[in-house]
Design an enzyme around this catalytic site. Structure first.
Site, PDB file in Angstrom:
ATOM      1  N   GLU A  96      21.298  63.173 -13.020  1.00  0.00           N
ATOM      2  CA  GLU A  96      20.444  64.197 -13.607  1.00  0.00           C
ATOM      3  C   GLU A  96      21.328  65.344 -14.056  1.00  0.00           C
ATOM      4  O   GLU A  96      22.376  65.605 -13.463  1.00  0.00           O
ATOM      5  CB  GLU A  96      19.410  64.703 -12.590  1.00  0.00           C
ATOM      6  CG  GLU A  96      18.415  63.651 -12.140  1.00  0.00           C
ATOM      7  CD  GLU A  96      17.488  63.179 -13.247  1.00  0.00           C
ATOM      8  OE1 GLU A  96      17.263  63.925 -14.222  1.00  0.00           O
ATOM      9  OE2 GLU A  96      16.989  62.045 -13.143  1.00  0.00           O
ATOM     10  N   ASP A 121       2.426  49.897 -18.788  1.00  0.00           N
ATOM     11  CA  ASP A 121       2.484  51.211 -18.155  1.00  0.00           C
ATOM     12  C   ASP A 121       3.233  52.223 -19.028  1.00  0.00           C
ATOM     13  O   ASP A 121       2.887  53.397 -19.047  1.00  0.00           O
ATOM     14  CB  ASP A 121       3.131  51.119 -16.769  1.00  0.00           C
ATOM     15  CG  ASP A 121       2.981  52.401 -15.979  1.00  0.00           C
ATOM     16  OD1 ASP A 121       1.839  52.894 -15.841  1.00  0.00           O
ATOM     17  OD2 ASP A 121       4.006  52.930 -15.497  1.00  0.00           O
TER      18      ASP A 121
END
Length: 196
Positions: A96, A121
């Site tokens: 991240e 999804d």
């Protein structure tokens, strides 16, 4: 390579393989099999959620490394979507970007029973997340790939260029045309009267 200018006319019938009229020349059998595993879900994603099939396919290819990433092989998660799916998740190491640098962390990612469930999804995720509302129903892949990057799906500044290259190289817009051509009635009949 080319932008697929004549590929649909020169391609064989979509009944020959489960990949439709896309360009699979030079692909390994495992990559063709991966495309077969996502083809119908990507086309159905347009009908059910308004997500362009070429965008879905290109993202699946890039985000999952042709279905070979650890996240794809362990959890059928082709798009790197975090959280849980029907209570199922897999914890993976990821990077991240925090405070100007990449930090390696462990995070929970949705785990699916199949690639098809991941595709469904993905469409639902984009449709239900308001920040992506501007790409729902978008029929031009160049606009859709620009919008998904702009809306924050990926932090990579070359994400749009990468998606466009994959779409063009494999003529994934053939799946868009397939979806557009098969979309006969997306509405519901509430009241019908027949006269004569």
């Amino acid at each position: 390579v080319s932008n697929g200018q004549a590929d649909p006319q020169n391609a064989t019938s979509s009944t020959v393989s489960g990949t439709g009229n896309i360009n699979t020349a030079g692909l390994s059998a495992s990559r063709v099999q991966f495309l077969e595993s996502i083809h119908q879900g990507a086309v159905d994603g347009w009908k059910q959620c308004g997500v362009l099939p070429s965008l879905t396919a290109a993202q699946a290819i890039i985000e999952s490394g042709w279905g070979q990433s650890a996240l794809a092989t362990q959890g059928h998660n082709l798009f790197g979507i975090k959280g849980s799916y029907n209570g199922q998740s897999v914890t993976m190491r990821t990077y991240e970007y925090y405070g100007g640098r990449y930090v390696r962390i462990n995070d929970a990612f949705r785990a699916y029973p199949s690639n098809s469930d991941s595709i469904v999804d993905h469409g639902r995720f984009l449709r239900e997340n308001s920040r992506y509302s501007n790409l729902i129903g978008q029929r031009d892949y160049r606009t859709a790939t620009r919008l998904i990057r702009q809306d924050g799906y990926a932090t990579d500044p070359s994400y749009t260029t990468t998606l466009n290259s994959v779409i063009q190289r494999y003529n994934l817009t053939a799946w868009d045309q397939e979806a557009f051509n098969n979309t006969v009635n997306t509405g519901h009949i509430d009241n019908l009267s027949i006269q004569g």
